[in-house]
Design a protein around this motif. Structure first.
Motif, mmCIF file in Angstrom:
data_model
loop_
_atom_site.group_PDB
_atom_site.id
_atom_site.type_symbol
_atom_site.label_atom_id
_atom_site.label_comp_id
_atom_site.label_asym_id
_atom_site.label_seq_id
_atom_site.Cartn_x
_atom_site.Cartn_y
_atom_site.Cartn_z
ATOM 1 N N LEU A 88 -9.745 -36.499 21.428
ATOM 2 C CA LEU A 88 -10.266 -35.590 20.411
ATOM 3 C C LEU A 88 -11.787 -35.721 20.294
ATOM 4 N N ILE A 89 -12.287 -36.949 20.221
ATOM 5 C CA ILE A 89 -13.727 -37.173 20.091
ATOM 6 C C ILE A 89 -14.467 -36.649 21.313
ATOM 7 N N LEU A 90 -13.940 -36.925 22.507
ATOM 8 C CA LEU A 90 -14.579 -36.419 23.722
ATOM 9 C C LEU A 90 -14.562 -34.896 23.773
ATOM 10 N N SER A 91 -13.455 -34.291 23.383
ATOM 11 C CA SER A 91 -13.355 -32.829 23.391
ATOM 12 C C SER A 91 -14.350 -32.201 22.421
ATOM 13 N N VAL A 92 -14.421 -32.735 21.221
ATOM 14 C CA VAL A 92 -15.355 -32.207 20.232
ATOM 15 C C VAL A 92 -16.795 -32.359 20.718
ATOM 16 N N THR A 93 -17.112 -33.495 21.321
ATOM 17 C CA THR A 93 -18.462 -33.722 21.836
ATOM 18 C C THR A 93 -18.818 -32.717 22.925
ATOM 19 N N TRP A 94 -17.904 -32.477 23.869
ATOM 20 C CA TRP A 94 -18.166 -31.527 24.956
ATOM 21 C C TRP A 94 -18.269 -30.091 24.431
ATOM 22 N N ILE A 95 -17.405 -29.709 23.519
ATOM 23 C CA ILE A 95 -17.456 -28.349 22.963
ATOM 24 C C ILE A 95 -18.751 -28.144 22.189
#
Length: 104
Positions: free
Chosen positions: A8-15
């Motif tokens: 979740l944290i990685l996805s939010v960071t990339w988005i």
């Protein structure tokens, strides 16, 4: 931290990072090389409607990135300071023994 939270944290960071890079692709500004700072920067031609959009984008960028980051750093250092102060109050001889060992 578990795998789902990490994802979740990685996805939010990339988005979030991708949305900050979208304005040039949507026609707001352009990435150009700056001879002054030797970096690529987002620029907009002066005297156009595009400049107004660029100003709005840049202002929202400052509000959404710089201010939360600065606030997080200040809060972290504040809690580190409080913890160090509390440890020093609870164990005053620990600091003195550390200084004696270093001089030793």
């Amino acid at each position: 931290m578990n795998g789902k939270r990490t994802l979740l944290i990685l996805s939010v960071t990339w988005i979030y990072s991708m949305t900050l890079s979208l304005p040039p692709f949507s026609g707001i500004g352009d990435f150009r090389f700056s001879n002054f700072s030797l970096t690529c920067a987002l620029t907009a031609p002066p005297g156009t409607e595009e400049l107004q959009s660029f100003k709005i984008y840049f202002s929202s960028y400052i509000v959404l990135t710089f201010i939360p980051s600065l606030s997080t750093m200040i809060a972290c250092y504040y809690f580190i300071f409080l913890t160090a102060r509390q440890v020093n109050a609870n164990h005053p001889n620990m600091v003195k023994s550390c200084h004696t060992a270093v001089k030793g």
